[in-house]
Scaffold this motif. Sequence first.
Motif, short mmCIF file in Angstrom:
data_model
loop_
_atom_site.label_atom_id
_atom_site.label_comp_id
_atom_site.label_asym_id
_atom_site.label_seq_id
_atom_site.Cartn_x
_atom_site.Cartn_y
_atom_site.Cartn_z
N ILE A 76 0.82 -1.23 0.00
CA ILE A 76 0.00 0.00 0.00
C ILE A 76 0.85 1.27 0.00
O ILE A 76 0.42 2.32 -0.51
CB ILE A 76 -0.96 -0.02 1.20
CG1 ILE A 76 -2.21 0.81 0.91
CG2 ILE A 76 -0.30 0.45 2.49
CD1 ILE A 76 -3.31 0.63 1.93
N VAL A 117 -4.66 6.86 2.58
CA VAL A 117 -3.82 5.65 2.54
C VAL A 117 -3.61 5.10 3.95
O VAL A 117 -3.67 3.88 4.16
CB VAL A 117 -2.47 5.96 1.86
CG1 VAL A 117 -1.52 4.77 1.97
CG2 VAL A 117 -2.69 6.33 0.39
N GLN A 156 -6.76 3.37 4.95
CA GLN A 156 -6.91 2.13 4.19
C GLN A 156 -6.06 1.01 4.80
O GLN A 156 -6.53 -0.12 4.97
CB GLN A 156 -6.50 2.35 2.73
CG GLN A 156 -6.67 1.11 1.84
CD GLN A 156 -6.20 1.36 0.42
OE1 GLN A 156 -5.91 2.48 0.03
NE2 GLN A 156 -6.12 0.30 -0.36
#
Length: 499
Positions: A365, A430, A433
């Motif tokens: 990620i 991000v 997430q």
Amino acid sequence: MASSVSVTRVLLWVAAPLLFGTLVTQYRDSLANTGSLQCAALSLALWGKVSYPDSSTYEASISSYWSLQEASLSPSCVVKPTSAFDVSIAIKTISFVNIGLSCDFAIRGGGHTPWASSANIEKGVTIDMSAIKSVVFNKDKSIASVGAGAVWGDVYRTVDAAGLAVIGGRGATIGVGGLTTGGGISYFSARKGFACDNVANYEIVLANGNIVNANSKENADLWLALKGGSNNFGVVTRFDLKTFKQGKFWGGSILYGDDASPALIQAFSDLNKATGYDEYAALIQSFSYVSGGVGFVVAANIEYTKEGVENPATFQPFTAAQPQFINSMRTSNLTDFTVEQMYITTTFKSQLAFLQSAYSNFKSISPQLSAVPNLSFSWTIQPIPPALTSKSAPLGGNMLGLDPSEGALVLGLISATWDTAADDELVYRVGKQFYDNIVSEAKSKGLYNDWIYLNYASKWQDPIGGYGVENKKKLQAASRKYDPSGLFQKHVPGGFKLF
């Protein structure tokens, strides 16, 4: 005999209701949203201790916050008390003005929490506690009385010189007040418990302005509530911390290349034992992605607090891991080791396979942030073994809700630093997430734990709820008893509220 300055302040405080009762009535509409009336009242009651925008004192306070998000806020004024008496006057003044109109305020200790409005405020009033920072021993040096505006570097320089230590933060610039009332993890926690477990007494200013002590014999329910309950009950002005003998110990930091990650994850899993944990061992392990072509690196902050022992077997898997770019391991004192530093946190049971999976998720990620200039995006893990959580009950308990029978836990922290506000949305997205991915997997595998460490929590998280239903009820009961008007629930937006 009281000084003329003190007498003047008392007289001003007595006169203040007469003067400002009229002002509240006449100028309510124009002043209700600015904090101006509150600041004017405080200027009269605390002559010379209230500063305004464009003054050097005001700017010095605002610019000293750890995060740009906090430093970007502009309170109507900053109050800088120098004693508990000053804080009492400030709270009485704020409470009185709030009878006629609503105006919020913030309480700032070290100013280290990153999210906006945690310890600063737009408009309203910020109470900057940084001038209340003395560190004084009692006669036998078993207690260090620390002003709530001190940072841990102030404390450690004093206790180191006496061959002593206290349970406190692992960064020199972290504030004593915020860390301690939020729990507080120390290099010594596996031996001694959380920082809040080692507070013998709190001196605190309540919503009515009264200055009281809270300890195991006096206001014991408030003493317990402050052990994790944060800023919900008043303004703590002094912490009486238990001391213990401590000389120099071995520790430092190692920066590794990413190729060392598999060995370091294995070493972390082996260290974080439900039984047999080495109580002298303290570890903060961070996996980081750095933009600008640097990529992935790993850092381990290692301390072994048993005097005279270097590179113990407990940490040899960490000191042997390669490649290493920087190694600062040495024997030194507590002050030296704390000079070396978006928060989102979660807690889960320690399991090697899950740690490996979360690390893989982090690596997949992180490259979404490659275009963010000067970014450091990190996943930090720390051991929370029963050796730590079992220390609280013998010391009177706390509000954190951690049960040693849950076994070895891992405290995870997602953090980031970057330069520009234009990148805020991407970095937050991000980070969230990655957090959602970890939590989802932990829950699906039965590894998730409800505890959210308040000092690492993001603004949208609910650490108080993570303490458990019964502990939250105890905190709410303490709030109703010691702050019946709800001043710290309704008018201090920073922190995590009880209702």
